[in-house]
Design a protein around this motif. Sequence first.
Motif, PDB file in Angstrom:
ATOM      1  N   UNK A 222      -5.103   0.434   3.910  1.00 41.33           N
ATOM      2  CA  UNK A 222      -5.355   1.634   3.118  1.00 41.33           C
ATOM      3  C   UNK A 222      -6.324   2.566   3.865  1.00 41.33           C
ATOM      4  N   UNK A 223      -7.400   1.999   4.428  1.00 44.52           N
ATOM      5  CA  UNK A 223      -8.377   2.822   5.162  1.00 44.52           C
ATOM      6  C   UNK A 223      -7.715   3.477   6.379  1.00 44.52           C
ATOM      7  N   UNK A 224      -6.865   2.725   7.083  1.00 44.50           N
ATOM      8  CA  UNK A 224      -6.196   3.287   8.271  1.00 44.50           C
ATOM      9  C   UNK A 224      -5.269   4.433   7.865  1.00 44.50           C
ATOM     10  N   UNK A 225      -4.635   4.295   6.716  1.00 49.82           N
ATOM     11  CA  UNK A 225      -3.723   5.354   6.256  1.00 49.82           C
ATOM     12  C   UNK A 225      -4.508   6.615   5.897  1.00 49.82           C
ATOM     13  N   UNK A 226      -5.660   6.436   5.262  1.00 50.37           N
ATOM     14  CA  UNK A 226      -6.490   7.607   4.922  1.00 50.37           C
ATOM     15  C   UNK A 226      -6.987   8.275   6.201  1.00 50.37           C
ATOM     16  N   UNK A 227      -7.376   7.451   7.201  1.00 48.80           N
ATOM     17  CA  UNK A 227      -7.796   8.002   8.508  1.00 48.80           C
ATOM     18  C   UNK A 227      -6.677   8.791   9.171  1.00 48.80           C
ATOM     19  N   UNK A 228      -5.438   8.327   8.953  1.00 47.31           N
ATOM     20  CA  UNK A 228      -4.291   8.977   9.614  1.00 47.31           C
ATOM     21  C   UNK A 228      -3.793  10.183   8.820  1.00 47.31           C
ATOM     22  N   UNK A 229      -4.508  10.554   7.753  1.00 49.74           N
ATOM     23  CA  UNK A 229      -4.171  11.804   7.060  1.00 49.74           C
ATOM     24  C   UNK A 229      -3.612  11.651   5.652  1.00 49.74           C
ATOM     25  N   UNK A 230      -3.469  10.420   5.151  1.00 55.75           N
ATOM     26  CA  UNK A 230      -2.973  10.284   3.773  1.00 55.75           C
ATOM     27  C   UNK A 230      -3.970  10.920   2.812  1.00 55.75           C
ATOM     28  N   UNK A 231      -3.454  11.585   1.768  1.00 55.56           N
ATOM     29  CA  UNK A 231      -4.381  12.213   0.809  1.00 55.56           C
ATOM     30  C   UNK A 231      -4.771  11.242  -0.301  1.00 55.56           C
ATOM     31  N   UNK A 232      -3.987  10.175  -0.464  1.00 59.26           N
ATOM     32  CA  UNK A 232      -4.282   9.205  -1.522  1.00 59.26           C
ATOM     33  C   UNK A 232      -3.539   7.921  -1.195  1.00 59.26           C
ATOM     34  N   UNK A 233      -4.148   6.790  -1.513  1.00 58.01           N
ATOM     35  CA  UNK A 233      -3.401   5.531  -1.382  1.00 58.01           C
ATOM     36  C   UNK A 233      -3.487   4.772  -2.710  1.00 58.01           C
ATOM     37  N   UNK A 234      -2.490   3.958  -2.950  1.00 51.65           N
ATOM     38  CA  UNK A 234      -2.496   3.075  -4.127  1.00 51.65           C
ATOM     39  C   UNK A 234      -2.176   1.675  -3.602  1.00 51.65           C
TER      40      UNK A 234
ATOM     41  N   UNK B  62       0.874  -1.163   0.000  1.00 51.81           N
ATOM     42  CA  UNK B  62       0.000   0.000   0.000  1.00 51.81           C
ATOM     43  C   UNK B  62       0.917   1.221   0.000  1.00 51.81           C
ATOM     44  N   UNK B  63       0.700   2.106  -0.955  1.00 55.60           N
ATOM     45  CA  UNK B  63       1.497   3.334  -1.061  1.00 55.60           C
ATOM     46  C   UNK B  63       0.594   4.468  -0.584  1.00 55.60           C
ATOM     47  N   UNK B  64       1.091   5.304   0.317  1.00 48.85           N
ATOM     48  CA  UNK B  64       0.243   6.399   0.816  1.00 48.85           C
ATOM     49  C   UNK B  64       0.979   7.723   0.713  1.00 48.85           C
ATOM     50  N   UNK B  65       0.256   8.716   0.234  1.00 49.42           N
ATOM     51  CA  UNK B  65       0.830  10.043  -0.009  1.00 49.42           C
ATOM     52  C   UNK B  65       0.522  10.961   1.162  1.00 49.42           C
ATOM     53  N   UNK B  66       1.570  11.556   1.742  1.00 50.68           N
ATOM     54  CA  UNK B  66       1.349  12.503   2.850  1.00 50.68           C
ATOM     55  C   UNK B  66       0.647  13.768   2.352  1.00 50.68           C
ATOM     56  N   UNK B  67       0.731  14.032   1.039  1.00 51.28           N
ATOM     57  CA  UNK B  67       0.176  15.285   0.502  1.00 51.28           C
ATOM     58  C   UNK B  67       1.148  16.446   0.662  1.00 51.28           C
ATOM     59  N   UNK B  68       2.319  16.168   1.256  1.00 51.22           N
ATOM     60  CA  UNK B  68       3.311  17.240   1.426  1.00 51.22           C
ATOM     61  C   UNK B  68       4.294  17.121   0.259  1.00 51.22           C
ATOM     62  N   UNK B  69       4.270  18.105  -0.681  1.00 49.80           N
ATOM     63  CA  UNK B  69       5.192  17.978  -1.812  1.00 49.80           C
ATOM     64  C   UNK B  69       6.624  18.120  -1.327  1.00 49.80           C
ATOM     65  N   UNK B  70       7.520  17.329  -1.871  1.00 48.55           N
ATOM     66  CA  UNK B  70       8.903  17.382  -1.411  1.00 48.55           C
ATOM     67  C   UNK B  70       9.828  17.051  -2.572  1.00 48.55           C
TER      68      UNK B  70
ATOM     69  N   UNK C 141       3.790   9.397  11.126  1.00 45.03           N
ATOM     70  CA  UNK C 141       2.411   9.086  11.535  1.00 45.03           C
ATOM     71  C   UNK C 141       1.833   7.991  10.628  1.00 45.03           C
ATOM     72  N   UNK C 142       2.064   8.099   9.313  1.00 40.28           N
ATOM     73  CA  UNK C 142       1.519   7.096   8.393  1.00 40.28           C
ATOM     74  C   UNK C 142       2.207   5.745   8.589  1.00 40.28           C
ATOM     75  N   UNK C 143       3.507   5.775   8.820  1.00 37.62           N
ATOM     76  CA  UNK C 143       4.236   4.516   9.032  1.00 37.62           C
ATOM     77  C   UNK C 143       3.674   3.809  10.262  1.00 37.62           C
ATOM     78  N   UNK C 144       3.444   4.548  11.351  1.00 39.34           N
ATOM     79  CA  UNK C 144       2.957   3.832  12.541  1.00 39.34           C
ATOM     80  C   UNK C 144       1.497   3.418  12.372  1.00 39.34           C
ATOM     81  N   UNK C 145       0.688   4.207  11.633  1.00 36.81           N
ATOM     82  CA  UNK C 145      -0.711   3.793  11.390  1.00 36.81           C
ATOM     83  C   UNK C 145      -0.742   2.490  10.587  1.00 36.81           C
TER      84      UNK C 145
END
Length: 314
Positions: A296-308, A182-190, A259-263
């Motif tokens: 994936x759902x847990x990552x979205x709950x923890x603030x991810x803007x998108x998951x793949x 599961x890939x999750x995007x923090x939404x923070x461009x870097x 935060x996403x890693x621990x979620x």
Amino acid sequence: MPAFTATAPGKIILFGEHAVVYGQPAIAVPVRQVQARAVVQALPGEKAGRVHIQAPAIQVDARLEDLPPGHPLPATVSETLKELQIERLPACSIRITSTIPVAAGLGSGAAVSVALIRALSAFLGCPLPDERVSAVAYEIEKLHHGTPSGIDNTVITYARPVYFVRQQTLQTLALPAPFTLVIADTGVPSPTSLAVGDVRRLWQAQRGYYDPLFEAIGGLARAARHALESGQPELLGRLMDANHTLLQQLTVSSPELDRLVSAARKAGASGAKLSGGGRGGNMIALVGADRAPAVSAALLDAGAVRTIITQVAP
Ligand code: MEV
């Protein structure tokens, strides 16, 4: 007039980002759910050299010659012409589209380069082999981020899982079985260039601290290759966790990534880590296929803007 179209996938780094710039091995895989596409079409009746380029995602709709010096799109065109020893393009239009998020560690810049080099060289009647496509894309990677290792252009050109060591012959990975990420995007461009530049400055100031960190990351990539090729997903997960800890010590994680890693771990992933340049962008979690929707759902709950959710196949 036929249109010449080429596509290239996104990518994700499984192990070894940053350390790979310093000669350590790294592992990367293509992500086919997102891709860049280039379409080149002749403009009959227009003067040779007249090139119109559109890339809506980055607000480009211009004559090629009007783009600012150093812009990666004209640079890709001129590097491709140089490679083919062709002086001038026949009049044409170029359209670039991409579903790969920008500045997120998914290889958007390299994928655009690879798609454009392929479509252009086919339009010019001399489709380049993968090895040359990757080499030209590497020249453009240097514009994007100064001291790239070459892993992004390599995994995206060959669209296969790779075990990559800078300046060594390509090694593709033999995977005995598919696995799920599961890939999750923090939404923070870097932008990768910033994180890579910061790590370089830290390393220059304190090599005695950073060289052993790079070596430890390289050791994890070697162990991960073994775990992957012998089908040991549990071990792979633990190695990912260890790689994330080392990336924190390299200063490239962030509160959002942590935060996403621990979620992901709490939701049952066997391992998780940031992926790519860090400081923002994406993280990855290794999951059993049946756990992927819950993680994936847990990552979205923890603030991810998108998951793949992606299956990495042999
Ligand atoms: C970027 O996808 C991976 C980095 O290791 C930079 C590079 O290898 O060029 C951070």
